[in-house]
Design a protein around this motif. Structure first.
Motif, PDB file in Angstrom:
ATOM      1  N   ARG A   1      -3.394  -2.575  -8.927  1.00  0.00           N
ATOM      2  CA  ARG A   1      -4.448  -2.264  -7.961  1.00  0.00           C
ATOM      3  C   ARG A   1      -3.842  -1.734  -6.740  1.00  0.00           C
ATOM      4  O   ARG A   1      -4.613  -0.697  -6.173  1.00  0.00           O
ATOM      5  CB  ARG A   1      -5.118  -3.652  -7.352  1.00  0.00           C
ATOM      6  CG  ARG A   1      -6.414  -4.209  -8.364  1.00  0.00           C
ATOM      7  CD  ARG A   1      -6.942  -5.381  -7.817  1.00  0.00           C
ATOM      8  NE  ARG A   1      -6.168  -6.495  -7.343  1.00  0.00           N
ATOM      9  CZ  ARG A   1      -5.828  -7.586  -8.077  1.00  0.00           C
ATOM     10  NH1 ARG A   1      -5.936  -7.411  -9.350  1.00  0.00           N
ATOM     11  NH2 ARG A   1      -5.197  -8.522  -7.549  1.00  0.00           N
ATOM     12  N   ALA A   2      -2.679  -2.144  -6.279  1.00  0.00           N
ATOM     13  CA  ALA A   2      -2.293  -1.457  -5.324  1.00  0.00           C
ATOM     14  C   ALA A   2      -1.923   0.088  -5.675  1.00  0.00           C
ATOM     15  O   ALA A   2      -1.948   1.070  -4.837  1.00  0.00           O
ATOM     16  CB  ALA A   2      -0.943  -2.113  -4.825  1.00  0.00           C
TER      17      ALA A   2
ATOM     18  N   HIS B   1      -4.905   2.366  -6.145  1.00  0.00           N
ATOM     19  CA  HIS B   1      -5.457   2.551  -4.462  1.00  0.00           C
ATOM     20  C   HIS B   1      -4.616   3.606  -3.885  1.00  0.00           C
ATOM     21  O   HIS B   1      -4.975   4.528  -3.243  1.00  0.00           O
ATOM     22  CB  HIS B   1      -5.348   1.197  -3.644  1.00  0.00           C
ATOM     23  CG  HIS B   1      -5.919   1.455  -2.411  1.00  0.00           C
ATOM     24  ND1 HIS B   1      -7.209   1.587  -2.141  1.00  0.00           N
ATOM     25  CD2 HIS B   1      -5.335   1.575  -1.120  1.00  0.00           C
ATOM     26  CE1 HIS B   1      -7.490   1.811  -0.678  1.00  0.00           C
ATOM     27  NE2 HIS B   1      -6.424   1.646  -0.138  1.00  0.00           N
TER      28      HIS B   1
END
Length: 122
Positions: free
Chosen positions: A64-65, A68
């Motif tokens: 997810r990081a 993003h």
């Protein structure tokens, strides 16, 4: 400096082959390089000139990081979207990021192997 597609793929291949007990094959199609440790996939490199990408296993929170932070990192193509990510050429996709992603994927897969099948420590 960002890595172009061919450099992204070459960097991933070199990083994978530098790791202990890695095997390489093309079991699905001539345009997919598959890298394994003890028979378990940790890296897929696509040779399609129109789609220069790599796919690696990744912890969900790290995935997810990464997604993003980088528009060219997406959920894993054709794989579990939670545990795999696909990296394409783009802003911020550096050799270091590629190498780290390949090594992290290898470590994740190796850690899930039975002790007797794990590669020697690097």
């Amino acid at each position: 400096m960002s890595a172009a597609g061919d450099r992204l793929q070459d960097t991933a291949r070199k990083a994978a082959l530098a790791l202990p007990d890695v095997s390489h094959s093309r079991p699905f199609t001539p345009q997919l390089d598959v890298y394994k440790v003890a028979g378990k996939v940790f890296l897929i490199v696509t040779d399609d000139p129109d789609e220069q990408i790599i796919t690696v296993k990744c912890e969900p929170e790290h995935a997810r990081a990464h997604m993003h932070a980088h528009a060219s990192i997406t959920p894993g193509r054709y794989l579990d979207k939670r545990h795999w990510i696909t990296l394409g050429p783009g802003t911020g996709i550096t050799k270091r990021l590629i190498t780290d992603a390949v090594e992290d994927s290898y470590d994740l897969v190796a850690a899930q192997l039975p002790r007797r099948d794990r590669p020697r420590p690097r």
